[in-house]
Motif scaffolding. Structure first.
Motif, mmCIF file in Angstrom:
data_model
loop_
_atom_site.group_PDB
_atom_site.id
_atom_site.type_symbol
_atom_site.label_atom_id
_atom_site.label_comp_id
_atom_site.label_asym_id
_atom_site.label_seq_id
_atom_site.Cartn_x
_atom_site.Cartn_y
_atom_site.Cartn_z
ATOM 1 N N ARG A 60 0.816 -1.055 0.041
ATOM 2 C CA ARG A 60 0.123 0.010 -0.187
ATOM 3 C C ARG A 60 0.797 1.392 -0.170
ATOM 4 N NH1 ARG A 60 -3.899 1.717 4.906
ATOM 5 N NH2 ARG A 60 -4.348 3.674 4.194
ATOM 6 N N HIS A 61 0.423 2.109 -0.847
ATOM 7 C CA HIS A 61 1.342 3.479 -0.776
ATOM 8 C C HIS A 61 0.758 4.534 -0.063
ATOM 9 C CE1 HIS A 61 2.763 6.940 -3.672
ATOM 10 N NE2 HIS A 61 3.517 6.874 -2.546
ATOM 11 N N LEU A 62 1.427 5.059 0.965
ATOM 12 C CA LEU A 62 0.713 6.256 1.927
ATOM 13 C C LEU A 62 1.584 7.281 1.252
ATOM 14 C CD1 LEU A 62 1.074 4.132 5.211
ATOM 15 C CD2 LEU A 62 -0.598 4.235 3.584
ATOM 16 N N LYS A 63 0.663 8.311 1.304
ATOM 17 C CA LYS A 63 1.325 9.830 1.073
ATOM 18 C C LYS A 63 1.233 10.693 2.152
ATOM 19 C CE LYS A 63 1.648 11.297 -2.997
ATOM 20 N NZ LYS A 63 2.812 11.424 -3.421
ATOM 21 N N GLY A 64 2.278 11.382 2.727
ATOM 22 C CA GLY A 64 2.122 12.230 3.663
ATOM 23 C C GLY A 64 2.310 11.683 5.058
ATOM 24 N N ILE A 65 2.631 12.353 6.045
ATOM 25 C CA ILE A 65 2.651 12.066 7.588
ATOM 26 C C ILE A 65 1.349 11.707 8.159
ATOM 27 C CG2 ILE A 65 3.057 12.763 9.765
ATOM 28 C CD1 ILE A 65 5.453 14.478 8.827
#
Length: 82
Positions: free
Chosen positions: A47-52
């Motif tokens: 899974r690609h997570l973006k941002g804190i």
């Protein structure tokens, strides 16, 4: 009083310790120390997570799962070339 400067290896090992701490108890403070606001993070299942904020929420959800309760992120530094 002279400020002691950490060497590259000590800095890397400190970051790895903080990653282990995030795995045990994900807190906003640790995430802000280790990640930039626009970070990208790929989870163990792709899974690609973006941002804190997205990264933190996902790790908090995982930490709350019974499957991961008591799990630890272990690491060993064998050689670091700077």
């Amino acid at each position: 009083m002279q400020k002691q400067v950490m060497g590259d290896e000590a800095i890397i090992n400190e970051k790895l310790e903080k990653m282990s701490a995030i795995f045990r108890e994900p807190t906003p403070e640790l995430f802000r120390e280790l990640f930039t606001e626009d970070c990208d993070y790929i989870t163990f299942n792709g899974r690609h997570l973006k941002g804190i904020e997205e990264n933190l929420r996902a790790h908090q959800q995982l930490a709350g799962l019974r499957l991961f309760r008591g799990a630890e992120l272990l690491w060993e530094s064998r050689q670091i070339r700077c």
